[in-house]
Write an enzyme that holds these catalytic residues in place. Structure first.
Site, PDB file in Angstrom:
ATOM      1  N   THR A 130      48.169  40.964  36.805  1.00 13.34           N
ATOM      2  CA  THR A 130      46.845  40.377  36.970  1.00 13.34           C
ATOM      3  C   THR A 130      46.320  39.800  35.656  1.00 13.34           C
ATOM      4  O   THR A 130      46.698  40.278  34.575  1.00 13.34           O
ATOM      5  CB  THR A 130      45.869  41.464  37.478  1.00 13.34           C
ATOM      6  OG1 THR A 130      44.539  40.983  37.400  1.00 13.34           O
ATOM      7  CG2 THR A 130      45.961  42.740  36.644  1.00 13.34           C
ATOM      8  N   ASP A 131      45.431  38.826  35.768  1.00 13.45           N
ATOM      9  CA  ASP A 131      44.789  38.275  34.566  1.00 13.45           C
ATOM     10  C   ASP A 131      43.866  39.291  33.899  1.00 13.45           C
ATOM     11  O   ASP A 131      43.478  39.128  32.744  1.00 13.45           O
ATOM     12  CB  ASP A 131      44.015  36.985  34.898  1.00 13.45           C
ATOM     13  CG  ASP A 131      42.940  37.147  35.962  1.00 13.45           C
ATOM     14  OD1 ASP A 131      42.762  38.261  36.489  1.00 13.45           O
ATOM     15  OD2 ASP A 131      42.266  36.137  36.280  1.00 13.45           O
ATOM     16  N   GLU A 132      43.516  40.372  34.630  1.00 11.34           N
ATOM     17  CA  GLU A 132      42.571  41.344  34.075  1.00 11.34           C
ATOM     18  C   GLU A 132      43.130  42.099  32.880  1.00 11.34           C
ATOM     19  O   GLU A 132      42.374  42.738  32.146  1.00 11.34           O
ATOM     20  CB  GLU A 132      42.157  42.353  35.145  1.00 11.34           C
ATOM     21  CG  GLU A 132      41.406  41.715  36.267  1.00 11.34           C
ATOM     22  CD  GLU A 132      40.685  42.720  37.143  1.00 11.34           C
ATOM     23  OE1 GLU A 132      40.470  43.865  36.702  1.00 11.34           O
ATOM     24  OE2 GLU A 132      40.346  42.351  38.270  1.00 11.34           O
ATOM     25  N   TYR A 158      41.607  50.421  36.432  1.00  3.83           N
ATOM     26  CA  TYR A 158      42.592  49.598  37.142  1.00  3.83           C
ATOM     27  C   TYR A 158      43.366  48.694  36.175  1.00  3.83           C
ATOM     28  O   TYR A 158      44.605  48.725  36.128  1.00  3.83           O
ATOM     29  CB  TYR A 158      41.902  48.748  38.223  1.00  3.83           C
ATOM     30  CG  TYR A 158      42.740  47.579  38.685  1.00  3.83           C
ATOM     31  CD1 TYR A 158      43.921  47.774  39.396  1.00  3.83           C
ATOM     32  CD2 TYR A 158      42.366  46.262  38.386  1.00  3.83           C
ATOM     33  CE1 TYR A 158      44.706  46.699  39.798  1.00  3.83           C
ATOM     34  CE2 TYR A 158      43.142  45.183  38.786  1.00  3.83           C
ATOM     35  CZ  TYR A 158      44.313  45.406  39.489  1.00  3.83           C
ATOM     36  OH  TYR A 158      45.087  44.339  39.875  1.00  3.83           O
ATOM     37  N   LYS A 210      47.406  48.472  35.013  1.00  6.19           N
ATOM     38  CA  LYS A 210      48.246  47.271  35.208  1.00  6.19           C
ATOM     39  C   LYS A 210      48.815  46.833  33.852  1.00  6.19           C
ATOM     40  O   LYS A 210      49.993  46.458  33.745  1.00  6.19           O
ATOM     41  CB  LYS A 210      47.451  46.128  35.848  1.00  6.19           C
ATOM     42  CG  LYS A 210      47.062  46.354  37.293  1.00  6.19           C
ATOM     43  CD  LYS A 210      48.254  46.523  38.234  1.00  6.19           C
ATOM     44  CE  LYS A 210      49.035  45.230  38.439  1.00  6.19           C
ATOM     45  NZ  LYS A 210      50.070  45.406  39.489  1.00  6.19           N
TER      46      LYS A 210
HETATM   47  P1  NAD Z   1      46.302  45.709  48.233  1.00  8.10           P
HETATM   48  O1  NAD Z   1      45.491  46.874  47.759  1.00  8.10           O
HETATM   49  O2  NAD Z   1      45.778  44.850  49.320  1.00  8.10           O
HETATM   50  O3  NAD Z   1      47.752  46.218  48.704  1.00  8.10           O
HETATM   51  C1  NAD Z   1      48.481  47.169  47.989  1.00  8.10           C
HETATM   52  C2  NAD Z   1      49.667  47.588  48.854  1.00  8.10           C
HETATM   53  O4  NAD Z   1      50.475  48.517  48.098  1.00  8.10           O
HETATM   54  C3  NAD Z   1      49.255  48.317  50.154  1.00  8.10           C
HETATM   55  O5  NAD Z   1      50.029  47.856  51.239  1.00  8.10           O
HETATM   56  C4  NAD Z   1      49.566  49.786  49.848  1.00  8.10           C
HETATM   57  O6  NAD Z   1      49.858  50.551  51.008  1.00  8.10           O
HETATM   58  C5  NAD Z   1      50.761  49.650  48.928  1.00  8.10           C
HETATM   59  N1  NAD Z   1      50.928  50.822  48.048  1.00  8.10           N
HETATM   60  C6  NAD Z   1      49.982  51.421  47.281  1.00  8.10           C
HETATM   61  N2  NAD Z   1      50.510  52.474  46.638  1.00  8.10           N
HETATM   62  C7  NAD Z   1      51.827  52.528  46.972  1.00  8.10           C
HETATM   63  C8  NAD Z   1      52.902  53.379  46.594  1.00  8.10           C
HETATM   64  N3  NAD Z   1      52.729  54.400  45.751  1.00  8.10           N
HETATM   65  N4  NAD Z   1      54.123  53.135  47.110  1.00  8.10           N
HETATM   66  C9  NAD Z   1      54.316  52.110  47.988  1.00  8.10           C
HETATM   67  N5  NAD Z   1      53.332  51.272  48.382  1.00  8.10           N
HETATM   68  C10 NAD Z   1      52.095  51.482  47.873  1.00  8.10           C
HETATM   69  O7  NAD Z   1      46.606  44.877  46.923  1.00  8.10           O
HETATM   70  P2  NAD Z   1      46.647  43.281  46.687  1.00  8.10           P
HETATM   71  O8  NAD Z   1      45.291  42.794  46.451  1.00  8.10           O
HETATM   72  O9  NAD Z   1      47.499  42.687  47.732  1.00  8.10           O
HETATM   73  O10 NAD Z   1      47.431  43.239  45.290  1.00  8.10           O
HETATM   74  C11 NAD Z   1      48.849  43.288  45.267  1.00  8.10           C
HETATM   75  C12 NAD Z   1      49.321  43.181  43.838  1.00  8.10           C
HETATM   76  O11 NAD Z   1      48.847  41.976  43.248  1.00  8.10           O
HETATM   77  C13 NAD Z   1      48.826  44.301  42.934  1.00  8.10           C
HETATM   78  O12 NAD Z   1      49.866  44.652  42.046  1.00  8.10           O
HETATM   79  C14 NAD Z   1      47.667  43.685  42.173  1.00  8.10           C
HETATM   80  O13 NAD Z   1      47.497  44.298  40.915  1.00  8.10           O
HETATM   81  C15 NAD Z   1      48.146  42.257  42.044  1.00  8.10           C
HETATM   82  N6  NAD Z   1      47.099  41.227  41.927  1.00  8.10           N
HETATM   83  C16 NAD Z   1      46.088  41.162  42.849  1.00  8.10           C
HETATM   84  C17 NAD Z   1      45.163  40.126  42.773  1.00  8.10           C
HETATM   85  C18 NAD Z   1      44.049  39.984  43.798  1.00  8.10           C
HETATM   86  O14 NAD Z   1      43.223  39.091  43.677  1.00  8.10           O
HETATM   87  N7  NAD Z   1      43.985  40.816  44.830  1.00  8.10           N
HETATM   88  C19 NAD Z   1      45.272  39.169  41.748  1.00  8.10           C
HETATM   89  C20 NAD Z   1      46.309  39.288  40.813  1.00  8.10           C
HETATM   90  C21 NAD Z   1      47.229  40.308  40.927  1.00  8.10           C
HETATM   91  O1  DAU Z   2      41.543  38.867  38.632  1.00 13.23           O
HETATM   92  C1  DAU Z   2      42.475  39.436  39.483  1.00 13.23           C
HETATM   93  C2  DAU Z   2      41.903  40.683  40.132  1.00 13.23           C
HETATM   94  O2  DAU Z   2      40.996  40.225  41.132  1.00 13.23           O
HETATM   95  C3  DAU Z   2      42.972  41.583  40.750  1.00 13.23           C
HETATM   96  O3  DAU Z   2      43.766  42.104  39.722  1.00 13.23           O
HETATM   97  C4  DAU Z   2      42.333  42.736  41.539  1.00 13.23           C
HETATM   98  O4  DAU Z   2      43.338  43.467  42.211  1.00 13.23           O
HETATM   99  C5  DAU Z   2      41.377  42.147  42.565  1.00 13.23           C
HETATM  100  O5  DAU Z   2      40.718  43.191  43.247  1.00 13.23           O
HETATM  101  C6  DAU Z   2      40.353  41.235  41.878  1.00 13.23           C
HETATM  102  O6  DAU Z   2      39.480  42.022  41.015  1.00 13.23           O
HETATM  103  P1  DAU Z   2      37.892  41.742  40.935  1.00 13.23           P
HETATM  104  O7  DAU Z   2      37.277  42.979  40.450  1.00 13.23           O
HETATM  105  O8  DAU Z   2      37.625  40.470  40.230  1.00 13.23           O
HETATM  106  O9  DAU Z   2      37.612  41.477  42.527  1.00 13.23           O
HETATM  107  P2  DAU Z   2      36.460  41.979  43.516  1.00 13.23           P
HETATM  108  O10 DAU Z   2      36.720  41.296  44.812  1.00 13.23           O
HETATM  109  O11 DAU Z   2      36.314  43.453  43.520  1.00 13.23           O
HETATM  110  O12 DAU Z   2      35.140  41.365  42.865  1.00 13.23           O
HETATM  111  C7  DAU Z   2      35.029  39.981  42.566  1.00 13.23           C
HETATM  112  C8  DAU Z   2      33.703  39.770  41.846  1.00 13.23           C
HETATM  113  O13 DAU Z   2      32.607  39.997  42.763  1.00 13.23           O
HETATM  114  C9  DAU Z   2      33.456  40.724  40.699  1.00 13.23           C
HETATM  115  O14 DAU Z   2      32.764  40.031  39.672  1.00 13.23           O
HETATM  116  C10 DAU Z   2      32.572  41.821  41.287  1.00 13.23           C
HETATM  117  C11 DAU Z   2      31.754  41.056  42.307  1.00 13.23           C
HETATM  118  N1  DAU Z   2      31.323  41.796  43.515  1.00 13.23           N
HETATM  119  C12 DAU Z   2      32.256  42.516  44.198  1.00 13.23           C
HETATM  120  C13 DAU Z   2      31.922  43.158  45.370  1.00 13.23           C
HETATM  121  C14 DAU Z   2      32.943  43.976  46.137  1.00 13.23           C
HETATM  122  C15 DAU Z   2      30.012  41.666  43.995  1.00 13.23           C
HETATM  123  O15 DAU Z   2      29.163  40.999  43.377  1.00 13.23           O
HETATM  124  N2  DAU Z   2      29.693  42.292  45.157  1.00 13.23           N
HETATM  125  C16 DAU Z   2      30.588  43.043  45.864  1.00 13.23           C
HETATM  126  O16 DAU Z   2      30.213  43.578  46.936  1.00 13.23           O
END
Ligand code: NAD
Ligand code: DAU
Length: 334
Positions: A123-125, A150, A154
């Site tokens: 992730t970019d975080e 988190y 990562k």
């Molecule tokens: P998500 O929470 O929707 O899904 C996570 C999945 O991993 C689920 O299916 C869960 O059951 C599985 N899981 C969790 N723990 C496990 C374990 N111990 N063994 C096997 N499976 C397990 O997550 P997401 O939003 O789809 O993110 C997926 C990946 O992408 C993560 O690594 C996250 O850090 C990365 N990522 C997410 C975002 C975003 O915007 N959501 C952006 C950049 C990177």
């Molecule tokens: O940047 C990549 C990341 O993006 C991934 O690594 C994470 O897995 C993914 O969850 C996401 O993280 P954020 O914390 O940016 O996403 P989230 O959807 O939780 O929140 C997006 C923005 O919105 C953040 O600034 C917090 C804000 N927010 C979130 C929620 C849930 C609100 O203002 N209200 C809300 O109810």
């Protein structure tokens, strides 16, 4: 070209979108999904895909014996499995340490034992945050500076991948992507939370001053980038994935309200997230110039419309989790 891959976390949001992408676009590839099915994993996300193309193994990436049983015979592992939600990591960091750090360690050891290629999804975080007026964006050279439990787990997992590549010769690549949106995203996350709130007659909730910026990318564009890195990327390298999608939260929320026929002020300001990162922004020049990747979903409003339509059409998918998700937020004043 890999023909037999493992996708960890393939029943989650981005992982399941990647599985759909591979099944649709790469007909010679078989996918083994390894997923623990936590609260965030849903087998329905990959239901209906052909059984001769996709096999689901329910299990934990921390389970070394299970990995020894299933990893041999595969060409590559694409590692999405993680605890992924910042707010949850503030409430209880422990599963983040276990899955994100130890789980990645166990996968690296399995790749080392069985000489299997790894692509690690990050992730970019890990880079921390930028000021709103900073002209800079994150690049592959930006120092790591994570803020939350988190993002620190990562960042730790990325460091393990780099060390195992250099010291043990594990054939690994890493990608760090910005915020994804699209179908199958858990309703604890910002965009689906607000869409499903409106459908349920609950007012959307905005943290802090609403000016935090996220760099939005459609999850299909993320999947295409991961396939390019897996098949054409240089082993040992990191690639940043982003689609020039910077928007502040209040702009995204107002776009959702407008598209769902709500007044612009029909939301609640709620307690801010502790340590809330201000802004993320990705410079994806390396991915674009070296591998020729470009985003296809460049119209955010159109992507948002499709996403809203998906949540309207798939109420059975998210409805069972709605009450508990909102109760958890309400207990924290959010
Ligand atoms: P998500 O929470 O929707 O899904 C996570 C999945 O991993 C689920 O299916 C869960 O059951 C599985 N899981 C969790 N723990 C496990 C374990 N111990 N063994 C096997 N499976 C397990 O997550 P997401 O939003 O789809 O993110 C997926 C990946 O992408 C993560 O690594 C996250 O850090 C990365 N990522 C997410 C975002 C975003 O915007 N959501 C952006 C950049 C990177
Ligand atoms: O940047 C990549 C990341 O993006 C991934 O690594 C994470 O897995 C993914 O969850 C996401 O993280 P954020 O914390 O940016 O996403 P989230 O959807 O939780 O929140 C997006 C923005 O919105 C953040 O600034 C917090 C804000 N927010 C979130 C929620 C849930 C609100 O203002 N209200 C809300 O109810």
């Amino acid at each position: 070209m890999p023909t037999n891959i493992i996708v960890t976390g393939g029943c989650g949001f981005i992982g399941s979108n990647f599985v759909h992408h591979v099944v649709n676009e790469h007909p010679d590839v078989h996918v083994t999904v390894l997923d623990k099915l936590t609260y965030a994993g849903n087998p329905d996300n990959i239901a209906g895909l052909p059984a001769d193309r996709v096999e689901l193994v329910v299990g934990d990436i921390c389970d070394a014996e299970l990995l020894d049983r299933i990893v041999p015979g595969h060409d590559a592992i694409v590692h999405y499995a993680a605890e992924s939600h910042n707010d949850n990591s503030i409430n209880d960091p422990s599963p983040f340490l276990k899955t994100n750090v130890e789980g990645t360690y166990q996968l690296l050891e399995a790749c080392r034992r069985h000489d299997v290629r790894l692509h690690h999804i990050s992730t970019d975080e890990v880079y921390g945050d930028l000021a709103l007026d900073d002209p800079a964006r994150f690049t592959e050279e930006t120092p790591y500076h994570p803020s939350s439990p988190y993002s620190s787990t990562k960042a730790s997992s990325d460091m393990l991948v780099r060390a195992w590549a250099r010291t043990f010769g594990v054939r690994a690549t890493i990608s760090n992507c910005s915020n994804n949106y699209g179908p199958y995203q858990h309703i604890e996350k910002f965009i689906p939370r607000q869409i499903t709130n409106i459908i349920c007659g609950i007012r959307p909730k905005l943290y802090g001053d609403g000016k935090n910026v996220r760099d939005w990318i459609h999850t299909e564009d993320h999947s295409r980038a991961v396939w390019d890195i897996l098949t054409k990327g240089r082993v040992g390298e990191t690639y940043l994935i982003g689609a020039d999608g910077e928007l502040d939260n209040i702009t995204v929320l107002r776009a959702i309200l407008e598209r769902m026929g709500q007044p612009a002020d029909a939301f609640d300001w709620v307690r801010d997230r502790p340590g809330h990162d201000r802004r993320y922004a990705i410079d994806s020049t390396k991915l674009r110039t070296e591998l020729g990747w470009q985003p296809i979903h460049t119209d955010f409003a159109e992507g948002l419309d499709q996403t809203i339509a998906w949540y309207r059409d798939n109420e059975d998918w998210w409805r069972p989790a709605k009450e508990a998700t909102e109760a958890k937020y309400a207990a924290k004043g959010q």
